[in-house]
Design a protein around this motif. Sequence first.
Motif, PDB file in Angstrom:
ATOM      1  N   ILE A 141      65.208  37.513 103.194  1.00  0.00           N
ATOM      2  CA  ILE A 141      64.462  38.407 104.084  1.00  0.00           C
ATOM      3  C   ILE A 141      65.273  39.617 104.531  1.00  0.00           C
ATOM      4  N   PRO A 142      66.536  39.453 104.983  1.00  0.00           N
ATOM      5  CA  PRO A 142      67.278  40.646 105.413  1.00  0.00           C
ATOM      6  C   PRO A 142      67.547  41.643 104.294  1.00  0.00           C
ATOM      7  N   ARG A 143      67.443  41.224 103.035  1.00  0.00           N
ATOM      8  CA  ARG A 143      67.595  42.167 101.925  1.00  0.00           C
ATOM      9  C   ARG A 143      66.311  42.943 101.643  1.00  0.00           C
ATOM     10  N   LEU A 144      65.201  42.413 102.101  1.00  0.00           N
ATOM     11  CA  LEU A 144      63.919  43.043 101.810  1.00  0.00           C
ATOM     12  C   LEU A 144      63.515  44.087 102.840  1.00  0.00           C
ATOM     13  N   PRO A 146      64.681  46.680 106.485  1.00  0.00           N
ATOM     14  CA  PRO A 146      65.742  47.282 107.302  1.00  0.00           C
ATOM     15  C   PRO A 146      65.975  46.454 108.564  1.00  0.00           C
ATOM     16  N   PRO A 147      67.165  46.570 109.176  1.00  0.00           N
ATOM     17  CA  PRO A 147      67.494  45.732 110.338  1.00  0.00           C
ATOM     18  C   PRO A 147      66.513  45.853 111.494  1.00  0.00           C
ATOM     19  N   ASP A 148      65.957  47.058 111.717  1.00  0.00           N
ATOM     20  CA  ASP A 148      65.089  47.230 112.877  1.00  0.00           C
ATOM     21  C   ASP A 148      63.722  46.567 112.706  1.00  0.00           C
ATOM     22  N   GLN A 149      63.446  46.005 111.520  1.00  0.00           N
ATOM     23  CA  GLN A 149      62.177  45.309 111.310  1.00  0.00           C
ATOM     24  C   GLN A 149      62.340  43.789 111.236  1.00  0.00           C
ATOM     25  N   LEU A 150      63.548  43.287 111.471  1.00  0.00           N
ATOM     26  CA  LEU A 150      63.779  41.857 111.298  1.00  0.00           C
ATOM     27  C   LEU A 150      63.133  41.016 112.387  1.00  0.00           C
ATOM     28  N   VAL A 151      63.076  41.520 113.621  1.00  0.00           N
ATOM     29  CA  VAL A 151      62.416  40.758 114.685  1.00  0.00           C
ATOM     30  C   VAL A 151      60.927  40.633 114.379  1.00  0.00           C
ATOM     31  N   ALA A 152      60.294  41.757 113.997  1.00  0.00           N
ATOM     32  CA  ALA A 152      58.877  41.713 113.632  1.00  0.00           C
ATOM     33  C   ALA A 152      58.654  40.810 112.423  1.00  0.00           C
ATOM     34  N   ALA A 153      59.586  40.811 111.466  1.00  0.00           N
ATOM     35  CA  ALA A 153      59.462  39.937 110.295  1.00  0.00           C
ATOM     36  C   ALA A 153      59.518  38.470 110.705  1.00  0.00           C
ATOM     37  N   SER A 154      60.381  38.145 111.663  1.00  0.00           N
ATOM     38  CA  SER A 154      60.456  36.763 112.156  1.00  0.00           C
ATOM     39  C   SER A 154      59.121  36.324 112.727  1.00  0.00           C
ATOM     40  N   ALA A 155      58.475  37.224 113.467  1.00  0.00           N
ATOM     41  CA  ALA A 155      57.177  36.895 114.041  1.00  0.00           C
ATOM     42  C   ALA A 155      56.132  36.708 112.955  1.00  0.00           C
ATOM     43  N   LEU A 156      56.142  37.570 111.952  1.00  0.00           N
ATOM     44  CA  LEU A 156      55.168  37.456 110.864  1.00  0.00           C
ATOM     45  C   LEU A 156      55.355  36.167 110.071  1.00  0.00           C
ATOM     46  N   ILE A 157      56.615  35.794 109.842  1.00  0.00           N
ATOM     47  CA  ILE A 157      56.892  34.550 109.122  1.00  0.00           C
ATOM     48  C   ILE A 157      56.426  33.355 109.942  1.00  0.00           C
ATOM     49  N   SER A 158      56.649  33.415 111.249  1.00  0.00           N
ATOM     50  CA  SER A 158      56.205  32.320 112.111  1.00  0.00           C
ATOM     51  C   SER A 158      54.690  32.208 112.138  1.00  0.00           C
ATOM     52  N   VAL A 159      54.011  33.361 112.162  1.00  0.00           N
ATOM     53  CA  VAL A 159      52.551  33.305 112.300  1.00  0.00           C
ATOM     54  C   VAL A 159      51.890  32.764 111.042  1.00  0.00           C
ATOM     55  N   ARG A 160      52.520  32.931 109.876  1.00  0.00           N
ATOM     56  CA  ARG A 160      51.889  32.375 108.678  1.00  0.00           C
ATOM     57  C   ARG A 160      51.859  30.852 108.753  1.00  0.00           C
TER      58      ARG A 160
END
Length: 429
Positions: A141-144, A146-160
């Motif tokens: 995930i961190p390779r896909l 930028p750093p400023d989107q990682l918190v939002a990505a965590s939320a999206l992964i959790s919501v799935r």
Amino acid sequence: MSIDRETGRSRLLMDTAPWRASRDFRRVWISGTVTFLGSVFTMTAVPLQIADITGSPLAVGAIGAVELVPTIVFGLYGGALADAVDRRTMVLTTEIVMGFLSVLLLINATLDVPMLWPLYIAAGGAAAVQGLQQPALEAMIPRLLPPDQLVAASALISVRWSVGAVIAPAAAGVVVATAGIPAAYTIDLVTFVLSVALLARVRPMPSSPEAGNPALRQIAQGARYAARRPDLMGTCLVDMAATALALPTALFPFLAHDLHAQWALGLLYAASAAGSLLAAAAGGWIGRVHRHGRMVLLAGAVVGAAMVGAAFSTGVWLVLVFLAIAGAANWTGDTFRTAIWNQSIPDHLRGRLAGIELLIGSAGPALGDVRAGGLAGRYGIRLTMWSGGLACMSSVAVLTTALPALWRYDSRTLPRVTAVCTTQEDPCE
């Protein structure tokens, strides 16, 4: 006024920027969603099948014991592999293997008299393969993004996971009741085929030049790094307190019986996920919170308190409400824990640290199933639930006092966060 309302809604709703920004992130996200939808059918069917064969809460809880050793062994080694090999290839290969485990369950379920041992074999095998896969998947995930989107990505992964856990248990209950357990395993197998097709289109992710061969020395290096980071380990210990003590999902078939509401079994499985989904839908605020450690601790305490409330509730609907509250709190803690790990760990160590995180995170539910099954068989379901909730709250209080680094964690000022987001090097190395 209309503009102000629109702005308020946009600040409240979940941030979907990572989903829009990266095609490969979308593929990984959809693949995980599809796989989880199918896996929940199996996770619902296996305990029911064991309960039907044995009639024993302890036998259902023993699934956790069967999963524990493979999780420990393969989770740690999977973390080392994730730093040493192509991460996409690792995820794709293990996804195929898990599909074959679904075939084993399907064959056993179609026998005139299904056997008990293949259920435990499949559970242990799935734990081993997931231990190999999960570190590589998380380290991708961190390779896909930028750093400023990682918190939002965590939320999206959790919501799935939340969406799948809301929809799939109820659907699985209907499928099992109308079409039988083999149909549930067939659906799981089909989802693995779809997931493999998606993952095959993700770009390769070769290992970092700093990573060595997947040997014990590399695993020990990751363990030493984690030991120097009490904030990291604290997040996992809070999660373990919640899952091992306050989320006794293995008891749900028997809780439904205790409530005289067998029809509500699917709802019991889905309630926590429904709470997670509601929290995620209104999760736009998470990107504005920087004290991530405090949120992890507070969320763990709420999980324990909600389970105490569920234990003393006699009506099925009130139990469902408390389970939903626990799910919302658990989603919040998971989201901020994942953000801490993704933001502050160098790329060449992410696989190994993800393996350690998986080890602790998986051990919690496994131990929780054993604990809940053993106590419920001797002292009853209700005492098992409220004592676990109180123990969770007490554990969080102890961790808050013992790990001040976790309480003080601030993503705006923590040196490791700045270092990883700019140079991918860690000042401790």
